[in-house]
Design a protein around this motif. Structure first.
Motif, PDB file in Angstrom:
ATOM      1  N   GLU A 113      10.144   8.667   9.059  1.00 24.34           N
ATOM      2  CA  GLU A 113       9.593   8.542  10.404  1.00 24.34           C
ATOM      3  C   GLU A 113       8.140   8.071  10.375  1.00 24.34           C
ATOM      4  O   GLU A 113       7.727   7.269  11.219  1.00 24.34           O
ATOM      5  CB  GLU A 113       9.722   9.859  11.158  1.00 24.34           C
ATOM      6  N   MET A 114       7.360   8.554   9.410  1.00 26.36           N
ATOM      7  CA  MET A 114       5.970   8.107   9.280  1.00 26.36           C
ATOM      8  C   MET A 114       5.926   6.616   8.949  1.00 26.36           C
ATOM      9  O   MET A 114       5.171   5.861   9.564  1.00 26.36           O
ATOM     10  CB  MET A 114       5.236   8.909   8.198  1.00 26.36           C
ATOM     11  N   ALA A 115       6.722   6.191   7.974  1.00 25.52           N
ATOM     12  CA  ALA A 115       6.741   4.769   7.618  1.00 25.52           C
ATOM     13  C   ALA A 115       7.164   3.924   8.816  1.00 25.52           C
ATOM     14  O   ALA A 115       6.519   2.908   9.125  1.00 25.52           O
ATOM     15  CB  ALA A 115       7.673   4.532   6.429  1.00 25.52           C
ATOM     16  N   ASP A 116       8.214   4.341   9.512  1.00 23.87           N
ATOM     17  CA  ASP A 116       8.696   3.578  10.664  1.00 23.87           C
ATOM     18  C   ASP A 116       7.624   3.489  11.760  1.00 23.87           C
ATOM     19  O   ASP A 116       7.380   2.413  12.316  1.00 23.87           O
ATOM     20  CB  ASP A 116       9.967   4.195  11.236  1.00 23.87           C
ATOM     21  N   ALA A 117       6.989   4.599  12.052  1.00 20.10           N
ATOM     22  CA  ALA A 117       5.968   4.606  13.108  1.00 20.10           C
ATOM     23  C   ALA A 117       4.782   3.723  12.724  1.00 20.10           C
ATOM     24  O   ALA A 117       4.289   2.939  13.553  1.00 20.10           O
ATOM     25  CB  ALA A 117       5.505   6.036  13.387  1.00 20.10           C
ATOM     26  N   LEU A 118       4.332   3.830  11.496  1.00 21.32           N
ATOM     27  CA  LEU A 118       3.192   3.023  11.074  1.00 21.32           C
ATOM     28  C   LEU A 118       3.524   1.538  11.052  1.00 21.32           C
ATOM     29  O   LEU A 118       2.707   0.706  11.455  1.00 21.32           O
ATOM     30  CB  LEU A 118       2.678   3.500   9.721  1.00 21.32           C
ATOM     31  N   VAL A 119       4.726   1.191  10.614  1.00 23.51           N
ATOM     32  CA  VAL A 119       5.135  -0.216  10.633  1.00 23.51           C
ATOM     33  C   VAL A 119       5.251  -0.708  12.076  1.00 23.51           C
ATOM     34  O   VAL A 119       4.800  -1.806  12.407  1.00 23.51           O
ATOM     35  CB  VAL A 119       6.457  -0.422   9.861  1.00 23.51           C
ATOM     36  N   ASP A 120       5.851   0.087  12.940  1.00 21.89           N
ATOM     37  CA  ASP A 120       6.110  -0.344  14.317  1.00 21.89           C
ATOM     38  C   ASP A 120       4.851  -0.397  15.187  1.00 21.89           C
ATOM     39  O   ASP A 120       4.697  -1.297  16.000  1.00 21.89           O
ATOM     40  CB  ASP A 120       7.123   0.576  14.992  1.00 21.89           C
ATOM     41  N   SER A 121       3.972   0.589  15.015  1.00 23.30           N
ATOM     42  CA  SER A 121       2.852   0.689  15.965  1.00 23.30           C
ATOM     43  C   SER A 121       1.478   0.815  15.313  1.00 23.30           C
ATOM     44  O   SER A 121       0.472   0.808  16.025  1.00 23.30           O
ATOM     45  CB  SER A 121       3.072   1.889  16.887  1.00 23.30           C
ATOM     46  N   GLY A 122       1.434   0.967  14.004  1.00 24.13           N
ATOM     47  CA  GLY A 122       0.148   1.132  13.343  1.00 24.13           C
ATOM     48  C   GLY A 122      -0.441   2.523  13.485  1.00 24.13           C
ATOM     49  O   GLY A 122      -1.579   2.763  13.081  1.00 24.13           O
ATOM     50  N   THR A 123       0.332   3.464  14.037  1.00 26.32           N
ATOM     51  CA  THR A 123      -0.154   4.831  14.198  1.00 26.32           C
ATOM     52  C   THR A 123       1.037   5.781  14.268  1.00 26.32           C
ATOM     53  O   THR A 123       2.190   5.352  14.181  1.00 26.32           O
ATOM     54  CB  THR A 123      -1.044   4.969  15.456  1.00 26.32           C
ATOM     55  N   VAL A 124       0.743   7.060  14.386  1.00 23.64           N
ATOM     56  CA  VAL A 124       1.782   8.069  14.620  1.00 23.64           C
ATOM     57  C   VAL A 124       1.358   8.891  15.830  1.00 23.64           C
ATOM     58  O   VAL A 124       0.165   9.107  16.054  1.00 23.64           O
ATOM     59  CB  VAL A 124       2.010   8.992  13.392  1.00 23.64           C
ATOM     60  N   ASP A 125       2.331   9.307  16.610  1.00 24.46           N
ATOM     61  CA  ASP A 125       1.984  10.110  17.781  1.00 24.46           C
ATOM     62  C   ASP A 125       1.710  11.550  17.366  1.00 24.46           C
ATOM     63  O   ASP A 125       1.936  11.950  16.221  1.00 24.46           O
ATOM     64  CB  ASP A 125       3.056   9.999  18.867  1.00 24.46           C
ATOM     65  N   ASP A 126       1.228  12.332  18.301  1.00 24.55           N
ATOM     66  CA  ASP A 126       0.853  13.720  18.009  1.00 24.55           C
ATOM     67  C   ASP A 126       2.029  14.552  17.525  1.00 24.55           C
ATOM     68  O   ASP A 126       1.881  15.379  16.619  1.00 24.55           O
ATOM     69  CB  ASP A 126       0.231  14.384  19.244  1.00 24.55           C
ATOM     70  N   ALA A 127       3.189  14.358  18.121  1.00 16.91           N
ATOM     71  CA  ALA A 127       4.359  15.157  17.738  1.00 16.91           C
ATOM     72  C   ALA A 127       4.749  14.883  16.283  1.00 16.91           C
ATOM     73  O   ALA A 127       5.010  15.814  15.516  1.00 16.91           O
ATOM     74  CB  ALA A 127       5.528  14.867  18.666  1.00 16.91           C
ATOM     75  N   LEU A 128       4.768  13.614  15.896  1.00 19.06           N
ATOM     76  CA  LEU A 128       5.110  13.278  14.512  1.00 19.06           C
ATOM     77  C   LEU A 128       4.028  13.768  13.564  1.00 19.06           C
ATOM     78  O   LEU A 128       4.333  14.259  12.480  1.00 19.06           O
ATOM     79  CB  LEU A 128       5.341  11.769  14.352  1.00 19.06           C
ATOM     80  N   TRP A 129       2.778  13.661  13.959  1.00 15.37           N
ATOM     81  CA  TRP A 129       1.694  14.163  13.099  1.00 15.37           C
ATOM     82  C   TRP A 129       1.873  15.660  12.840  1.00 15.37           C
ATOM     83  O   TRP A 129       1.732  16.111  11.704  1.00 15.37           O
ATOM     84  CB  TRP A 129       0.329  13.892  13.736  1.00 15.37           C
ATOM     85  N   GLN A 130       2.178  16.416  13.866  1.00 15.82           N
ATOM     86  CA  GLN A 130       2.378  17.860  13.703  1.00 15.82           C
ATOM     87  C   GLN A 130       3.574  18.145  12.798  1.00 15.82           C
ATOM     88  O   GLN A 130       3.531  19.049  11.960  1.00 15.82           O
ATOM     89  CB  GLN A 130       2.552  18.535  15.067  1.00 15.82           C
TER      90      GLN A 130
END
Length: 176
Positions: A113-130
Motif C-alpha cells: 500500500e505504501m509503494a502504491d500510494a507513493l507511486v500514484d500520488s507521491g505521498t501517503v494519507d494519514d490513515a495509511l501512515w498510521q
C-alpha cells in the motif's frame, strides 16, 4: 532497441573506475556510466545493504515499485538476483505485478500500500501512515520511503533510456 546504448569496453577511464565498484556488470550500470558522477552517486546512495528492514521487505518494495512503473528490466533483475533469497513463492512474484495488498500478510500489505500510494500520488494519507507506523519504526518508515523513491528514479532511467532486458532475467508474468 536502447535509446542510449550501454558503454562498451574499453570504457573511458572515469567510467571504468566507477563500473569496477558496481556489484554487477549489467546494462543499467553501463548506461548510467555515460555520466560517471551520477553512477558514483547511485553507488553511494544505494540501499541494498543491510538496512532497518529485512531483505524480503526491501525486495517487496522494489518489486512492487518497479512493476507499478512498468520497469520490467529492473523488476526482472531483482527477481533474478534476490527473489530466492527473499523466499518469494511463484504466486508472490506474480502478486508483485498483478496482485494487491490482500495477497500479503498485514505487515507486507502495508508495504504494498505504501509503494502504491507513493507511486500514484507521491505521498501517503494519514490513515495509511498510521497503519504503517503500527508495523514499522521511524527509521524503517524513512527507509521505506527512500526505497520507493530511489526505485522510482531507477525505473525512470531504464524506461526512458530503453535499457535492454538482461539475458535470462525474468519477465513480467502474465496475469492469472
Amino acid at each position: 532497441m536502447p535509446r542510449l546504448a550501454p558503454l562498451a569496453k574499453p570504457y573511458p577511464p572515469e567510467a571504468a573506475a566507477e563500473l569496477a565498484q558496481m556489484p554487477a556488470d549489467i546494462g543499467l550500470f553501463r548506461t548510467v556510466a555515460h555520466n560517471p558522477r551520477v553512477l558514483s552517486r547511485w553507488r553511494g546512495g544505494g540501499l541494498l545493504d543491510r538496512g532497518s528492514i529485512t531483505l524480503r521487505q526491501r525486495e517487496l518494495l522494489i518489486l512492487r515499485t518497479t512493476a507499478r512503473l512498468k520497469a520490467e528490466y529492473e523488476w526482472g533483475v531483482h527477481v533474478g538476483f534476490f527473489g530466492a533469497k527473499a523466499k518469494f513463492s511463484e504466486a508472490e512474484i506474480v502478486a508483485t505485478v498483478h496482485g494487491d495488498a490482500s495477497d500479503w500478510n498485514a505487515e507486507e500489505a502495508v508495504l504494498v500500500e505504501m509503494a502504491d500510494a507513493l507511486v500514484d500520488s507521491g505521498t501517503v494519507d494519514d490513515a495509511l501512515w498510521q497503519q504503517a507506523a503500527a508495523h514499522y519504526k521511524a527509521d524503517q518508515l524513512i527507509e521505506i520511503i527512500a526505497l520507493v523513491g530511489f526505485y522510482h528514479l531507477v525505473s525512470f532511467t531504464v524506461n526512458a533510456t530503453g535499457v535492454a532486458l538482461e539475458p535470462g532475467a525474468p519477465r513480467f508474468p502474465a496475469a492469472q
